[in-house]
Design a protein around this motif. Sequence first.
Motif, short mmCIF file in Angstrom:
data_model
loop_
_atom_site.label_atom_id
_atom_site.label_comp_id
_atom_site.label_asym_id
_atom_site.label_seq_id
_atom_site.Cartn_x
_atom_site.Cartn_y
_atom_site.Cartn_z
N MET A 43 5.16 8.00 4.11
CA MET A 43 5.54 6.59 4.07
C MET A 43 6.57 6.31 2.98
O MET A 43 7.50 5.52 3.17
CB MET A 43 4.30 5.71 3.91
CG MET A 43 3.45 5.66 5.17
SD MET A 43 2.17 4.38 5.14
CE MET A 43 1.04 5.08 3.94
N GLU A 44 6.42 6.96 1.82
CA GLU A 44 7.40 6.79 0.76
C GLU A 44 8.76 7.34 1.20
O GLU A 44 9.80 6.74 0.93
CB GLU A 44 6.93 7.49 -0.51
CG GLU A 44 5.78 6.80 -1.23
CD GLU A 44 6.21 5.47 -1.84
OE1 GLU A 44 7.35 5.37 -2.34
OE2 GLU A 44 5.39 4.53 -1.80
N TYR A 45 8.75 8.48 1.88
CA TYR A 45 10.00 9.06 2.37
C TYR A 45 10.69 8.13 3.36
O TYR A 45 11.91 7.89 3.27
CB TYR A 45 9.72 10.41 3.03
CG TYR A 45 10.91 10.97 3.77
CD1 TYR A 45 11.93 11.64 3.09
CD2 TYR A 45 11.02 10.83 5.16
CE1 TYR A 45 13.03 12.15 3.77
CE2 TYR A 45 12.12 11.34 5.84
CZ TYR A 45 13.12 11.99 5.14
OH TYR A 45 14.21 12.48 5.82
N LEU A 46 9.93 7.60 4.32
CA LEU A 46 10.50 6.71 5.31
C LEU A 46 11.05 5.44 4.67
O LEU A 46 12.10 4.93 5.08
CB LEU A 46 9.46 6.36 6.37
CG LEU A 46 8.99 7.52 7.26
CD1 LEU A 46 7.89 7.05 8.19
CD2 LEU A 46 10.15 8.11 8.05
N GLU A 47 10.36 4.96 3.66
CA GLU A 47 10.84 3.75 2.97
C GLU A 47 12.13 4.03 2.23
O GLU A 47 13.05 3.19 2.21
CB GLU A 47 9.76 3.25 2.01
CG GLU A 47 10.06 1.91 1.37
CD GLU A 47 10.10 0.75 2.37
OE1 GLU A 47 10.70 -0.28 2.03
OE2 GLU A 47 9.56 0.88 3.48
N GLY A 52 10.64 -5.28 -4.25
CA GLY A 52 11.63 -4.79 -5.20
C GLY A 52 11.21 -4.93 -6.65
O GLY A 52 11.60 -4.13 -7.50
N GLU A 53 10.41 -5.95 -6.95
CA GLU A 53 10.02 -6.21 -8.34
C GLU A 53 8.98 -5.17 -8.79
O GLU A 53 8.07 -4.83 -8.03
CB GLU A 53 9.43 -7.60 -8.49
CG GLU A 53 10.37 -8.73 -8.09
CD GLU A 53 10.44 -8.93 -6.58
OE1 GLU A 53 9.62 -8.30 -5.86
OE2 GLU A 53 11.32 -9.67 -6.13
N ARG A 85 1.57 -3.34 -7.46
CA ARG A 85 0.40 -3.88 -6.76
C ARG A 85 0.26 -3.25 -5.39
O ARG A 85 -0.85 -2.90 -4.96
CB ARG A 85 0.53 -5.40 -6.64
CG ARG A 85 -0.69 -6.05 -5.98
CD ARG A 85 -0.50 -7.53 -5.80
NE ARG A 85 -1.63 -8.12 -5.11
CZ ARG A 85 -1.62 -9.32 -4.54
NH1 ARG A 85 -0.52 -10.06 -4.59
NH2 ARG A 85 -2.69 -9.79 -3.94
N VAL A 86 1.36 -3.09 -4.68
CA VAL A 86 1.32 -2.46 -3.36
C VAL A 86 0.80 -1.03 -3.48
O VAL A 86 -0.05 -0.59 -2.69
CB VAL A 86 2.70 -2.50 -2.69
CG1 VAL A 86 2.75 -1.56 -1.49
CG2 VAL A 86 3.04 -3.92 -2.27
N GLN A 99 4.45 -11.01 3.36
CA GLN A 99 5.14 -10.02 4.16
C GLN A 99 4.33 -8.73 4.28
O GLN A 99 3.63 -8.34 3.35
CB GLN A 99 6.51 -9.70 3.55
CG GLN A 99 7.44 -10.89 3.41
CD GLN A 99 7.83 -11.49 4.76
OE1 GLN A 99 8.09 -10.75 5.71
NE2 GLN A 99 7.86 -12.81 4.84
N LEU A 100 4.46 -8.08 5.42
CA LEU A 100 3.81 -6.79 5.63
C LEU A 100 4.37 -5.77 4.65
O LEU A 100 5.58 -5.70 4.45
CB LEU A 100 4.05 -6.31 7.06
CG LEU A 100 3.35 -5.01 7.45
CD1 LEU A 100 1.93 -5.31 7.90
CD2 LEU A 100 4.11 -4.29 8.57
N THR A 101 3.51 -4.97 4.05
CA THR A 101 3.93 -3.92 3.14
C THR A 101 3.19 -2.62 3.47
O THR A 101 2.33 -2.58 4.35
CB THR A 101 3.65 -4.28 1.67
OG1 THR A 101 2.22 -4.30 1.46
CG2 THR A 101 4.26 -5.62 1.28
#
Length: 213
Positions: A67-71, A82-83, A89-90, A149-151
């Motif tokens: 998931m980190e790679y795709l993001e 972005g913050e 938190r995510v 928003q979806l995260t």
Amino acid sequence: MILYSEDSSPFSAPVRTAIYAKGLKIDIEPPPGGLLSAKFHAINSFGTIPCLILESGTPLPESAAIMEYLEDKFPEPSLRPGEPEAKARVRLLQRIGELQIMTPLVELWRHADPAKRDQSAALWLTRLIRGLSSLQSYVGAERFAAGSQLTLADCELAPALFMLPKVAAAYGKPALLEAYPPLGRYVESSGGHPAIRRVLDEMAPTWELRDAA
């Protein structure tokens, strides 16, 4: 790219949610030869799903890494704030979802038959309950776990909480989710997102749950 996955796999569901939410054109296929086959182990030495085969042919296992790679590779639409504080938190919610909820649920399901249950089941149940208690303190009143928003947090949490009623019922706690009203509200509010709904519908035949979200 190809994602090796199975609809029934709890650890694959978060990655598929992210793929659907981003609208990515990634082929999703079962592991060649089956999960336990030598053919698949030759591709992914971990022998686990999900496993993303990159354009270079390199296998990338582990849902969080995928998931980190795709993001990073496909930053729009973003599933990561972005913050720094919001991003942290995510990530925290993802970790709670994977380590304190998803993993205990999978382990509890493996020991669901009372005849085959050992002392580890009580430990996993305690870990799950602590995870749920912790999670409800971080989930607010907005539609999704970390806001409006979806995260990536939702990609992890929604499939895990979808499994909860089925697993909890096997341990005599069919109403466990009701003990955590913020989480029940979250399940209801987040479940209408098309990407989440699609993944839960894929999981439903295995988990025999169709209206949990």
